[in-house]
Design a protein around this motif. Structure first.
Motif, PDB file in Angstrom:
ATOM      1  N   ALA A  73       0.838  -1.207   0.000  1.00 21.42           N
ATOM      2  CA  ALA A  73       0.000   0.000   0.000  1.00 21.42           C
ATOM      3  C   ALA A  73       0.869   1.251   0.000  1.00 21.42           C
ATOM      4  CB  ALA A  73      -0.940  -0.008   1.208  1.00 21.42           C
ATOM      5  N   LYS A  74       1.926   1.241   0.791  1.00 24.06           N
ATOM      6  CA  LYS A  74       2.826   2.392   0.854  1.00 24.06           C
ATOM      7  C   LYS A  74       3.584   2.570  -0.458  1.00 24.06           C
ATOM      8  CE  LYS A  74       1.978   4.126   4.849  1.00 24.06           C
ATOM      9  NZ  LYS A  74       1.445   5.483   4.973  1.00 24.06           N
ATOM     10  N   LEU A  75       4.003   1.463  -1.080  1.00 23.42           N
ATOM     11  CA  LEU A  75       4.680   1.570  -2.375  1.00 23.42           C
ATOM     12  C   LEU A  75       3.770   2.202  -3.410  1.00 23.42           C
ATOM     13  CD1 LEU A  75       6.688  -1.735  -2.979  1.00 23.42           C
ATOM     14  CD2 LEU A  75       7.585   0.572  -2.744  1.00 23.42           C
ATOM     15  N   LYS A  76       2.525   1.763  -3.441  1.00 22.90           N
ATOM     16  CA  LYS A  76       1.566   2.325  -4.401  1.00 22.90           C
ATOM     17  C   LYS A  76       1.330   3.806  -4.123  1.00 22.90           C
ATOM     18  CE  LYS A  76      -0.574  -2.071  -5.371  1.00 22.90           C
ATOM     19  NZ  LYS A  76      -1.672  -2.984  -5.140  1.00 22.90           N
ATOM     20  N   GLU A  77       1.235   4.159  -2.854  1.00 22.90           N
ATOM     21  CA  GLU A  77       1.020   5.556  -2.458  1.00 22.90           C
ATOM     22  C   GLU A  77       2.212   6.429  -2.840  1.00 22.90           C
ATOM     23  OE1 GLU A  77       1.593   7.415   1.801  1.00 22.90           O
ATOM     24  OE2 GLU A  77      -0.346   6.385   1.709  1.00 22.90           O
ATOM     25  N   GLN A  78       3.415   5.914  -2.643  1.00 22.37           N
ATOM     26  CA  GLN A  78       4.631   6.677  -2.872  1.00 22.37           C
ATOM     27  C   GLN A  78       5.172   6.543  -4.300  1.00 22.37           C
ATOM     28  OE1 GLN A  78       6.688   8.591  -0.433  1.00 22.37           O
ATOM     29  NE2 GLN A  78       4.644   8.685   0.438  1.00 22.37           N
ATOM     30  N   GLN A  79       4.493   5.793  -5.152  1.00 16.97           N
ATOM     31  CA  GLN A  79       4.982   5.562  -6.514  1.00 16.97           C
ATOM     32  C   GLN A  79       5.291   6.854  -7.280  1.00 16.97           C
ATOM     33  OE1 GLN A  79       2.606   2.745  -8.675  1.00 16.97           O
ATOM     34  NE2 GLN A  79       4.104   2.538 -10.286  1.00 16.97           N
ATOM     35  N   PRO A  80       4.508   7.922  -7.138  1.00 19.42           N
ATOM     36  CA  PRO A  80       4.865   9.162  -7.842  1.00 19.42           C
ATOM     37  C   PRO A  80       6.210   9.752  -7.388  1.00 19.42           C
ATOM     38  CG  PRO A  80       2.591   9.245  -7.089  1.00 19.42           C
ATOM     39  CD  PRO A  80       3.211   8.029  -6.467  1.00 19.42           C
ATOM     40  N   CYS A  81       6.727   9.266  -6.279  1.00 19.73           N
ATOM     41  CA  CYS A  81       7.978   9.787  -5.723  1.00 19.73           C
ATOM     42  C   CYS A  81       9.201   8.963  -6.129  1.00 19.73           C
ATOM     43  CB  CYS A  81       7.890   9.800  -4.193  1.00 19.73           C
ATOM     44  SG  CYS A  81       6.467  10.697  -3.551  1.00 19.73           S
ATOM     45  N   PHE A  82       8.995   7.861  -6.831  1.00 19.51           N
ATOM     46  CA  PHE A  82      10.100   6.952  -7.112  1.00 19.51           C
ATOM     47  C   PHE A  82      11.278   7.642  -7.801  1.00 19.51           C
ATOM     48  CE2 PHE A  82       7.627   2.642  -7.110  1.00 19.51           C
ATOM     49  CZ  PHE A  82       7.400   2.790  -5.756  1.00 19.51           C
ATOM     50  N   CYS A  83      11.035   8.471  -8.799  1.00 16.95           N
ATOM     51  CA  CYS A  83      12.156   9.143  -9.481  1.00 16.95           C
ATOM     52  C   CYS A  83      12.929  10.028  -8.516  1.00 16.95           C
ATOM     53  CB  CYS A  83      11.665   9.928 -10.692  1.00 16.95           C
ATOM     54  SG  CYS A  83      11.378   8.889 -12.147  1.00 16.95           S
TER      55      CYS A  83
END
Length: 93
Positions: free
Chosen positions: A51-61
């Protein structure tokens, strides 16, 4: 009858606008602490981690471009974790 059609059309337009509303994500790497085990040892991720990965996905770059966090995204378990949680790690940051 025309008032009813106009009202229905108004509701559809408002609903469409709300559906496209973007929710801002605060990029906070510590939000991914529940993924530390899976990323370092390869263990199965928890529902919280995914859930946290999906939430933070826009921050990956942003994270990938940070030398402090890049090794976690480059680790052998990163793809395994991303696949398990059904998220994509960008390759063109």
């Amino acid at each position: 009858m025309k008032k009813g059609v106009a009202a229905a059309l108004f509701v559809v337009v408002v609903m469409a606008a709300l559906a496209h509303e973007t929710v801002a994500v605060t990029c906070t790497a510590t939000e991914l602490i529940s993924c530390l085990g899976p990323i370092t040892t390869g263990e199965a991720p928890s529902a919280e981690c995914c859930a946290k990965l999906k939430e933070q996905q826009p921050c990956f770059c942003q994270y990938i471009n940070n030398p402090q966090y890049k090794p976690y995204f480059d680790s052998p378990n990163a793809k395994k974790l991303a696949d398990a949680c059904k998220v994509t790690i960008p390759t063109n940051c």
